[in-house]
Write a protein that holds these residues in place. Sequence first.
Motif, PDB file in Angstrom:
ATOM      1  N   ASP A 269       0.831  -1.208   0.000  1.00 25.89           N
ATOM      2  CA  ASP A 269       0.000   0.000   0.000  1.00 25.89           C
ATOM      3  C   ASP A 269       0.862   1.251   0.000  1.00 25.89           C
ATOM      4  O   ASP A 269       0.562   2.223  -0.706  1.00 25.89           O
ATOM      5  N   ALA A 270       1.936   1.244   0.775  1.00 21.62           N
ATOM      6  CA  ALA A 270       2.822   2.411   0.833  1.00 21.62           C
ATOM      7  C   ALA A 270       3.449   2.692  -0.520  1.00 21.62           C
ATOM      8  O   ALA A 270       3.495   3.845  -0.980  1.00 21.62           O
ATOM      9  N   HIS A 271       3.938   1.650  -1.186  1.00 20.91           N
ATOM     10  CA  HIS A 271       4.563   1.851  -2.496  1.00 20.91           C
ATOM     11  C   HIS A 271       3.538   2.158  -3.572  1.00 20.91           C
ATOM     12  O   HIS A 271       3.809   2.927  -4.498  1.00 20.91           O
TER      13      HIS A 271
ATOM     14  N   GLU B  79       4.864   5.645  -4.413  1.00 24.54           N
ATOM     15  CA  GLU B  79       5.771   5.446  -5.544  1.00 24.54           C
ATOM     16  C   GLU B  79       5.023   5.464  -6.878  1.00 24.54           C
ATOM     17  O   GLU B  79       5.432   6.145  -7.820  1.00 24.54           O
ATOM     18  N   LEU B  80       3.907   4.733  -6.917  1.00 24.17           N
ATOM     19  CA  LEU B  80       3.159   4.624  -8.171  1.00 24.17           C
ATOM     20  C   LEU B  80       2.100   5.710  -8.326  1.00 24.17           C
ATOM     21  O   LEU B  80       1.612   5.947  -9.430  1.00 24.17           O
ATOM     22  N   GLY B  81       1.706   6.344  -7.231  1.00 25.06           N
ATOM     23  CA  GLY B  81       0.686   7.386  -7.305  1.00 25.06           C
ATOM     24  C   GLY B  81      -0.716   6.851  -7.522  1.00 25.06           C
ATOM     25  O   GLY B  81      -1.588   7.564  -8.026  1.00 25.06           O
ATOM     26  N   ILE B  82      -0.951   5.591  -7.158  1.00 24.06           N
ATOM     27  CA  ILE B  82      -2.262   4.971  -7.312  1.00 24.06           C
ATOM     28  C   ILE B  82      -2.969   4.977  -5.965  1.00 24.06           C
ATOM     29  O   ILE B  82      -2.455   4.444  -4.990  1.00 24.06           O
ATOM     30  N   THR B  83      -4.151   5.589  -5.905  1.00 24.82           N
ATOM     31  CA  THR B  83      -4.926   5.635  -4.673  1.00 24.82           C
ATOM     32  C   THR B  83      -6.295   5.006  -4.903  1.00 24.82           C
ATOM     33  O   THR B  83      -6.747   4.861  -6.044  1.00 24.82           O
ATOM     34  N   ALA B  84      -6.961   4.661  -3.810  1.00 19.78           N
ATOM     35  CA  ALA B  84      -8.288   4.045  -3.931  1.00 19.78           C
ATOM     36  C   ALA B  84      -9.278   4.997  -4.590  1.00 19.78           C
ATOM     37  O   ALA B  84     -10.149   4.578  -5.359  1.00 19.78           O
TER      38      ALA B  84
END
Length: 231
Positions: free
Chosen positions: A128-130, A134-139
């Motif tokens: 979840d942290a990465h 890192e990836l900029g993907i959120t729910a």
Amino acid sequence: MPYLHRERHATGRMGWLRAAVLGANDGIVSTASLVMGVAAAHATPSAILTAGTAGLMAGAMSMAAGEYVSVQSQADSENADLAREKEELANDVEGEHKELAAIYVGRGLDPSLARQVAEQLMAHDALDAHTRDELGITATLRARPLQAAAASAISFAAGAACPLLVVAWAPASGLLGWVFLTALVFLAVLGGIAARTGGASVRVGALRITVWGALAMAITTLVGTLFGGAA
């Protein structure tokens, strides 16, 4: 008990708002332009209504399919990145820890504090942290193909129904004027609502969508007039 500060941000609506506004706008503009172009070519009222109804059905399906394929491509890319991140976390935990700490340093944290933050977040949920940092993907911003497809199809049909109702009720002698003026009103209302929902200026939102809609309808009417005269 931890303090919970609840806020509602416009970005939380981006997943469905973009698809819904695009669909409704396209439904109004394309259907109004279609019926105006057919009307300008001196078609009968029943032919105009038939063309508009066919345009509604075709447009709704096209919007749904196009939106689904587009957003599904985004989802595929996100899933591929997540799979790659899982593999990296399984094979190089230390390297991923340093990578996450470097991200926090770049955002302004002291290196020692960044390492502590990275360590605690990875201990809680490393993926979840990465995924987030890192990836900029959120729910909130995750790609949801079915939601986008449904929002596009429904909103297109709703938007397209507006000029069709005008065609059904307006007098044949002033059909072009009725469709054009009411379509501008529909577009202005849509632009204002979309801007208000998204936290932008209502006046600017209504103006820009109305101007582009008026241009599209004017060009289509001109084409219909030219081809109708030639016929």
